[in-house]
Design a protein around this motif. Structure first.
Motif, PDB file in Angstrom:
ATOM      1  N   LEU A  86       0.837  -1.193   0.000  1.00 38.97           N
ATOM      2  CA  LEU A  86       0.000   0.000   0.000  1.00 38.97           C
ATOM      3  C   LEU A  86       0.876   1.248   0.000  1.00 38.97           C
ATOM      4  CD1 LEU A  86      -0.511   1.404   3.166  1.00 38.97           C
ATOM      5  CD2 LEU A  86      -1.577  -0.812   3.439  1.00 38.97           C
ATOM      6  N   LEU A  87       2.010   1.161   0.682  1.00 42.38           N
ATOM      7  CA  LEU A  87       2.939   2.294   0.680  1.00 42.38           C
ATOM      8  C   LEU A  87       3.677   2.384  -0.661  1.00 42.38           C
ATOM      9  CD1 LEU A  87       4.522   4.606   2.012  1.00 42.38           C
ATOM     10  CD2 LEU A  87       6.023   2.883   3.045  1.00 42.38           C
ATOM     11  N   ARG A  88       4.161   1.246  -1.137  1.00 44.12           N
ATOM     12  CA  ARG A  88       4.908   1.231  -2.404  1.00 44.12           C
ATOM     13  C   ARG A  88       4.061   1.792  -3.547  1.00 44.12           C
ATOM     14  NH1 ARG A  88       9.518   0.208  -1.998  1.00 44.12           N
ATOM     15  NH2 ARG A  88       9.899  -2.014  -2.040  1.00 44.12           N
ATOM     16  N   ASP A  89       2.811   1.339  -3.620  1.00 42.32           N
ATOM     17  CA  ASP A  89       1.948   1.773  -4.726  1.00 42.32           C
ATOM     18  C   ASP A  89       1.711   3.280  -4.697  1.00 42.32           C
ATOM     19  OD1 ASP A  89       1.854  -0.827  -5.475  1.00 42.32           O
ATOM     20  OD2 ASP A  89      -0.235  -1.189  -4.893  1.00 42.32           O
ATOM     21  N   ARG A  90       1.487   3.826  -3.498  1.00 41.48           N
ATOM     22  CA  ARG A  90       1.244   5.276  -3.420  1.00 41.48           C
ATOM     23  C   ARG A  90       2.533   6.051  -3.715  1.00 41.48           C
ATOM     24  NH1 ARG A  90      -3.602   6.064  -4.605  1.00 41.48           N
ATOM     25  NH2 ARG A  90      -2.647   8.126  -4.785  1.00 41.48           N
ATOM     26  N   ALA A  91       3.680   5.479  -3.300  1.00 39.69           N
ATOM     27  CA  ALA A  91       4.963   6.156  -3.552  1.00 39.69           C
ATOM     28  C   ALA A  91       5.230   6.222  -5.047  1.00 39.69           C
ATOM     29  CB  ALA A  91       6.091   5.432  -2.830  1.00 39.69           C
ATOM     30  N   ARG A  92       4.773   5.209  -5.778  1.00 36.54           N
ATOM     31  CA  ARG A  92       4.968   5.238  -7.240  1.00 36.54           C
ATOM     32  C   ARG A  92       3.985   6.196  -7.885  1.00 36.54           C
ATOM     33  NH1 ARG A  92       6.381  -0.989  -7.912  1.00 36.54           N
ATOM     34  NH2 ARG A  92       8.576  -0.747  -7.375  1.00 36.54           N
ATOM     35  N   ALA A  93       2.757   6.183  -7.407  1.00 33.68           N
ATOM     36  CA  ALA A  93       1.709   6.995  -8.039  1.00 33.68           C
ATOM     37  C   ALA A  93       1.881   8.479  -7.731  1.00 33.68           C
ATOM     38  CB  ALA A  93       0.327   6.512  -7.570  1.00 33.68           C
ATOM     39  N   ASP A  94       2.258   8.788  -6.506  1.00 36.14           N
ATOM     40  CA  ASP A  94       2.276  10.177  -6.033  1.00 36.14           C
ATOM     41  C   ASP A  94       3.473  10.428  -5.135  1.00 36.14           C
ATOM     42  OD1 ASP A  94       0.316  12.062  -6.756  1.00 36.14           O
ATOM     43  OD2 ASP A  94      -1.221  10.758  -5.873  1.00 36.14           O
ATOM     44  N   PRO A  95       4.684  10.304  -5.669  1.00 39.93           N
ATOM     45  CA  PRO A  95       5.879  10.323  -4.809  1.00 39.93           C
ATOM     46  C   PRO A  95       6.005  11.584  -3.951  1.00 39.93           C
ATOM     47  CG  PRO A  95       6.477  10.508  -7.163  1.00 39.93           C
ATOM     48  CD  PRO A  95       5.028  10.156  -7.107  1.00 39.93           C
ATOM     49  N   ASP A  96       5.545  12.709  -4.448  1.00 37.55           N
ATOM     50  CA  ASP A  96       5.828  13.973  -3.757  1.00 37.55           C
ATOM     51  C   ASP A  96       4.737  14.428  -2.795  1.00 37.55           C
ATOM     52  OD1 ASP A  96       8.194  14.055  -5.156  1.00 37.55           O
ATOM     53  OD2 ASP A  96       7.256  15.062  -6.871  1.00 37.55           O
ATOM     54  N   ARG A  97       3.658  13.679  -2.713  1.00 33.61           N
ATOM     55  CA  ARG A  97       2.623  14.063  -1.746  1.00 33.61           C
ATOM     56  C   ARG A  97       3.113  13.793  -0.329  1.00 33.61           C
ATOM     57  NH1 ARG A  97      -2.673  14.996  -3.901  1.00 33.61           N
ATOM     58  NH2 ARG A  97      -3.576  15.119  -1.816  1.00 33.61           N
ATOM     59  N   THR A  98       2.566  14.525   0.627  1.00 37.67           N
ATOM     60  CA  THR A  98       2.973  14.337   2.018  1.00 37.67           C
ATOM     61  C   THR A  98       2.279  13.108   2.595  1.00 37.67           C
ATOM     62  OG1 THR A  98       3.240  16.712   2.243  1.00 37.67           O
ATOM     63  CG2 THR A  98       3.096  15.428   4.285  1.00 37.67           C
ATOM     64  N   ALA A  99       3.078  12.154   3.052  1.00 36.08           N
ATOM     65  CA  ALA A  99       2.525  10.939   3.660  1.00 36.08           C
ATOM     66  C   ALA A  99       2.397  11.095   5.170  1.00 36.08           C
ATOM     67  CB  ALA A  99       3.421   9.747   3.341  1.00 36.08           C
ATOM     68  N   LEU A 100       3.414  11.724   5.790  1.00 35.53           N
ATOM     69  CA  LEU A 100       3.509  11.682   7.249  1.00 35.53           C
ATOM     70  C   LEU A 100       4.021  13.009   7.797  1.00 35.53           C
ATOM     71  CD1 LEU A 100       3.311   9.543   9.594  1.00 35.53           C
ATOM     72  CD2 LEU A 100       5.775   9.205   9.309  1.00 35.53           C
ATOM     73  N   VAL A 101       3.410  13.436   8.906  1.00 36.82           N
ATOM     74  CA  VAL A 101       3.837  14.659   9.591  1.00 36.82           C
ATOM     75  C   VAL A 101       3.896  14.327  11.075  1.00 36.82           C
ATOM     76  CG1 VAL A 101       3.293  17.084  10.045  1.00 36.82           C
ATOM     77  CG2 VAL A 101       2.494  16.017   7.919  1.00 36.82           C
ATOM     78  N   ASP A 102       4.980  14.717  11.749  1.00 35.71           N
ATOM     79  CA  ASP A 102       5.005  14.440  13.189  1.00 35.71           C
ATOM     80  C   ASP A 102       4.699  15.704  13.986  1.00 35.71           C
ATOM     81  OD1 ASP A 102       7.319  15.910  13.369  1.00 35.71           O
ATOM     82  OD2 ASP A 102       8.627  14.210  13.816  1.00 35.71           O
ATOM     83  N   ALA A 103       4.670  15.539  15.307  1.00 36.15           N
ATOM     84  CA  ALA A 103       4.232  16.639  16.164  1.00 36.15           C
ATOM     85  C   ALA A 103       5.146  17.854  16.030  1.00 36.15           C
ATOM     86  CB  ALA A 103       4.181  16.161  17.619  1.00 36.15           C
ATOM     87  N   ALA A 104       6.444  17.604  15.785  1.00 35.71           N
ATOM     88  CA  ALA A 104       7.392  18.706  15.662  1.00 35.71           C
ATOM     89  C   ALA A 104       7.257  19.433  14.329  1.00 35.71           C
ATOM     90  CB  ALA A 104       8.820  18.168  15.817  1.00 35.71           C
ATOM     91  N   GLY A 105       6.488  18.841  13.411  1.00 40.11           N
ATOM     92  CA  GLY A 105       6.306  19.472  12.113  1.00 40.11           C
ATOM     93  C   GLY A 105       7.234  18.922  11.038  1.00 40.11           C
ATOM     94  N   LEU A 147      -2.897   5.988   4.370  1.00 40.97           N
ATOM     95  CA  LEU A 147      -1.788   5.874   3.410  1.00 40.97           C
ATOM     96  C   LEU A 147      -2.247   5.139   2.147  1.00 40.97           C
ATOM     97  CD1 LEU A 147       1.247   5.037   5.751  1.00 40.97           C
ATOM     98  CD2 LEU A 147       0.601   7.260   4.795  1.00 40.97           C
ATOM     99  N   LEU A 148      -3.109   4.145   2.339  1.00 42.49           N
ATOM    100  CA  LEU A 148      -3.589   3.343   1.212  1.00 42.49           C
ATOM    101  C   LEU A 148      -4.277   4.197   0.145  1.00 42.49           C
ATOM    102  CD1 LEU A 148      -5.126  -0.144   1.663  1.00 42.49           C
ATOM    103  CD2 LEU A 148      -6.252   1.430   0.125  1.00 42.49           C
ATOM    104  N   VAL A 149      -4.977   5.260   0.585  1.00 41.19           N
ATOM    105  CA  VAL A 149      -5.675   6.109  -0.385  1.00 41.19           C
ATOM    106  C   VAL A 149      -4.885   7.366  -0.722  1.00 41.19           C
ATOM    107  CG1 VAL A 149      -7.960   5.261   0.307  1.00 41.19           C
ATOM    108  CG2 VAL A 149      -7.026   7.306   1.405  1.00 41.19           C
ATOM    109  N   GLY A 150      -3.673   7.481  -0.173  1.00 34.73           N
ATOM    110  CA  GLY A 150      -2.841   8.625  -0.542  1.00 34.73           C
ATOM    111  C   GLY A 150      -3.085   9.885   0.269  1.00 34.73           C
ATOM    112  N   GLY A 151      -3.691   9.751   1.438  1.00 35.85           N
ATOM    113  CA  GLY A 151      -3.905  10.902   2.313  1.00 35.85           C
ATOM    114  C   GLY A 151      -2.665  11.205   3.140  1.00 35.85           C
ATOM    115  N   THR A 152      -2.843  12.048   4.150  1.00 34.19           N
ATOM    116  CA  THR A 152      -1.719  12.441   5.008  1.00 34.19           C
ATOM    117  C   THR A 152      -1.989  12.020   6.441  1.00 34.19           C
ATOM    118  OG1 THR A 152      -1.245  14.348   3.612  1.00 34.19           O
ATOM    119  CG2 THR A 152      -0.386  14.423   5.869  1.00 34.19           C
ATOM    120  N   VAL A 153      -0.983  11.395   7.075  1.00 36.66           N
ATOM    121  CA  VAL A 153      -1.096  10.962   8.468  1.00 36.66           C
ATOM    122  C   VAL A 153      -0.324  11.935   9.360  1.00 36.66           C
ATOM    123  CG1 VAL A 153      -0.452   9.163  10.119  1.00 36.66           C
ATOM    124  CG2 VAL A 153      -1.371   8.525   7.878  1.00 36.66           C
ATOM    125  N   VAL A 154      -0.995  12.412  10.408  1.00 33.32           N
ATOM    126  CA  VAL A 154      -0.358  13.309  11.375  1.00 33.32           C
ATOM    127  C   VAL A 154      -0.288  12.570  12.709  1.00 33.32           C
ATOM    128  CG1 VAL A 154      -0.487  15.559  12.516  1.00 33.32           C
ATOM    129  CG2 VAL A 154      -1.365  15.298  10.183  1.00 33.32           C
TER     130      VAL A 154
END
Ligand code: OOB
Length: 543
Positions: free
Chosen positions: A30-49, A248-255
C-alpha cells in the motif's frame, strides 16, 4: 508459512478471494503503490512538524529493511514493537514487513510482565523500544526482558541506544527482497484478554489490507484526508480502522499526535487542517469540554470516530454540535470484526447504536447461554466469522477450543442486540474483563498478580461504574493475616511485578469472605451490586 496459527478453511479463503476482499497483495504494497503513483505528496507529519513524502517514507522503509536483514533478521522472525506515535514506528513497521519479519505490536504502557509473556509466546528475536518515554527508561525494561527471554538477540532503540542498536543505524542500500505470501501472517496484535495472560492475534496480509481498504471506503477517505493518530498507533483502531494504514492506502496524510490531550491534538488539528481522527469515549468527553476553553480552530475536522468502549447516547448527541463534525461510532476488536455507523445514517442510529458490520461477508450470530440463536432483536452473546476475523489465536490450541465454535465462529464475549437495520447495540459483556475507557483488563490476569501478594488470601477483580471511564477497576480482597494491604501498597507491589499502569486497581475493598454462587464460585455479580450500591451512597444518592 508461519506455524502456530489457524488459517481459514480453503472454501472460505476461495470465497473471500473470489469476492475481491483478498487481493493477494502484501501489506507493505500500500505504501509502495502510493509512492509510485504520487511520490511527492505528504505521507507523514510528526508533532514537531517534520514531514515525509511518500517517496521519502518508502525509501526509508527500504533502507531500514535492508538494515534489518543486515543484522540477521530473517523472513518469519517475530519482532516486538513498542514505540510511541513517531515516524520511527511507521518506518519500522513497513521495514519489518518488507524484510518478511512479523511485527508484534505492544502498547507503550506495557511493562515487564506483559512484554516477557509476549516475547516468550512469540519467540521474538528482537524488541524495539524508545529510549525514555514519559520518564520511563525502556532500555532498562529491555534489559530485564532480554535476561528473561534468551530468544531476543537484538534490542533496537529509537533515540539514545546505550549498549543496544540504534534504529537510525539500521540503514543500508536497499536490495531486492522476496515478497511474502499474502495469505501468510503479516503481524501479530495483542488481545484485550480474558484469561491469565494476553493472547496474540494473527492478521494476514490479505485480511489486514482488506480491513484498512474497506474501512477507508466506508469512511470516505481519499487523497484529501488528513488523519490524526491520537490513540497508540499500535492499537488496531488507530492503525487500520481506517487509521494510519487506511489513510496511506488512499494517498492521504497521516499526522502523529504524541498524546490525546486537547492541548496536543487540537493544536495539530489546527496546524495541519486535520479532517478525521479516532478516539475512545473518555477522550471524546474531554474534548467536548475542552472546546469550551481551548481557542484552536477545529473547523477542518469532518469526522470523529469514537469506539473501544460504549459511548453514551447523551454525549454522542453533543459531538456534532460541539465539534462541528460527523460522529461515527465504531465497535471493533483486534480479533477482527468491525462495526461502523455509516456517514449517511440517521442521527438516531449514529447516537444510539454501535454501527453495523463492515463487510457483506461478516457473519453474525447472537446466542443465549446454551449457544442457541436468540429471536431477532433480543440480547445475547455475539459470535462472528468473516474475511478479516481470526480463526484462532497464535499458539493457543487449548484456548482456541473454548473461544471458537466448531464451525469457526469467534465468541466475542460481548452482549448485543441487532436492530432490523442490521445495526448492533452493545448492551454488556459476558467475558471476565474490565473495559476501562477502552483499555482492556483481564480480571483473571490481575487476580493472579494479586494472589501472589503474601497478605492476599483471595482476590476478585470487577468493574465499577464510572461517569468518565465507563468503568474502573475494583479489587475485592480476602486478606491473609491481620494486615490487609492498602491500595497504595498493592500498586507498588504490582508495579514491581512489571504490571502495566492502566491495570492497577482504582479501588480496593477488603472483605472477610466472598459471596458464593450456588455452585460455590465467587459471585462477581453480587460484588458488582455491592460496589455499585456503595458508590451510590458515597455520592450522597446523587446518581
Ligand atoms: C477495540 O479493540 P480491542 O481489541 O481493544 O477491544 C475489543 C472489545 C470488544 O470486544 C468490546 O468488548 C469492546 O472492546 N468495544 C466496545 C466498543 N468498541 C470496542 N464496546 C462498546 N462499544 C464500542 N463502540 O476496542 C477496537 C478495535 C478497532 C476499532 C475500534 C475499537
Amino acid at each position: 508459512m508461519l506455524d502456530g496459527w489457524v488459517p481459514w478453511p480453503e472454501p472460505f479463503a476461495r470465497r473471500y478471494r473470489d469476492a475481491g476482499y483478498w487481493e493477494g497483495r502484501p501489506l507493505d504494497r500500500l505504501l509502495r503503490d502510493r509512492a509510485r503513483a504520487d511520490p511527492d505528496r505528504t505521507a507523514l507529519v510528526d508533532a514537531a512538524g517534520d514531514r515525509w513524502t511518500y517517496a521519502e517514507l518508502d525509501r526509508r522503509a527500504d533502507r531500514t529493511a535492508a538494515g534489518l536483514r543486515g543484522i540477521g533478521i530473517a523472513a518469519g522472525d517475530r519482532v516486538i514493537v513498542q514505540l510511541p506515535n513517531t515516524d520511527a514506528f511507521v518506518v519500522l513497521f513497513f521495514a519489518l514487513l518488507r524484510a518478511g519479519a512479523v511485527p508484534v505490536l505492544t502498547l507503550p504502557a506495557h511493562r515487564e510482565s506483559e512484554i516477557t509473556h509476549v516475547a516468550e509466546v512469540s519467540g521474538a528475536v528482537a524488541y524495539a523500544v524508545p529510549d525514555v518515554l514519559d520518564g520511563f527508561d525502556h532500555r532498562a525494561l529491555a534489559r530485564a526482558v532480554r535476561a528473561a527471554v534468551p530468544s531476543i538477540a537484538h534490542v533496537l532503540v529509537a533515540g539514545d541506544a546505550a549498549e543496544f542498536t540504534a534504529l537510525a543505524d539500521l540503514d543500508a542500500e536497499p536490495r531486492p527482497l522476496p515478497a511474502p505470501d499474502p495469505g501468510d501472517v503479516a503481524l501479530l496484535l495483542l488481545s484485550g484478554g480474558t484469561t491469565g495472560k494476553p493472547k496474540l492475534i494473527p492478521r494476514t496480509h490479505d485480511d489486514y489490507t482488506y480491513n484498512a481498504r474497506a474501512s477507508a471506503e466506508i469512511c470516505g477517505f481519499d487523497q484529501d484526508t488528513v488523519y490524526l493518530v491520537v490513540l497508540p498507533t499500535a492499537h488496531n483502531f488507530a492503525l487500520a480502522c481506517p487509521g494510519l494504514l487506511g489513510t496511506l492506502l488512499v494517498g492521504g496524510t497521516v499526522v502523529l499526535s504524541p498524546t490525546p490531550s486537547p492541548e496536543d491534538a487540537f493544536a495539530l488539528i489546527e496546524r495541519e487542517r486535520v479532517t478525521a481522527t479516532a478516539v475512545v469515549p473518555p477522550i471524546a468527553l474531554l474534548w467536548l469540554e475542552a472546546v469550551e476553553w481551548e481557542e484552536a480552530d477545529l473547523s477542518s475536522l469532518a469526522l470523529l470516530q469514537v469506539g473501544g468502549s460504549r459511548l453514551g447516547a447523551e454525549p454522542a448527541a453533543r459531538v456534532a454540535p460541539a465539534l462541528g463534525c460527523t460522529l461515527q461510532q465504531v465497535f471493533g476488536m483486534a480479533e477482527g470484526l468491525l462495526n461502523y455507523t455509516r456517514l449517511d445514517d440517521t442521527a438516531d442510529l449514529v447516537t444510539g447504536t454501535q454501527g453495523r458490520p463492515l463487510s457483506p461477508d461478516d457473519e453474525i450470530r447472537v446466542v443465549d447461554e446454551d449457544g442457541h440463536d436468540v429471536p431477532p432483536g433480543e440480547r445475547g452473546e455475539l459470535l462472528t466469522r468473516g474475511p478479516y476475523t481470526l480463526r484462532g489465536y497464535y499458539r493457543a490450541p487449548g484456548h482456541n477450543a473454548r473461544t471458537f465454535s466448531d464451525d469457526g465462529f469467534y465468541r466475542t464475549g460481548d452482549l448485543v442486540r441487532v436492530l432490523p437495520s442490521g445495526h448492533l447495540v452493545v448492551e454488556g459483556r459476558a467475558k471476565d474483563q474490565i473495559n476501562r475507557g477502552g483499555d482492556k483488563i483481564s480480571a483473571e490476569e490481575l487476580e493472579n498478580h494479586l494472589l501472589a501478594h503474601p497478605a492476599v488470601h483471595d482476590a476478585a477483580v470487577i468493574g465499577m461504574p464510572d461517569a468518565t471511564m465507563g468503568e474502573r477497576t475494583c479489587a475485592y480482597l480476602v486478606p491473609r493475616g491481620q494486615q490487609p494491604p492498602t491500595q497504595r501498597e498493592l500498586a507498588g507491589f504490582l508495579t514491581a511485578r512489571g504490571v502495566a499502569g492502566y491495570k492497577l486497581p482504582d479501588r480496593v475493598e477488603v472483605v472477610e469472605v466472598f459471596p458464593r454462587t450456588s455452585v460455590g464460585k465467587t459471585d462477581k455479580k453480587e460484588l458488582g451490586r455491592r460496589i455499585a450500591e456503595r458508590l451510590r451512597t458515597e455520592d450522597g444518592g446523587v446518581n
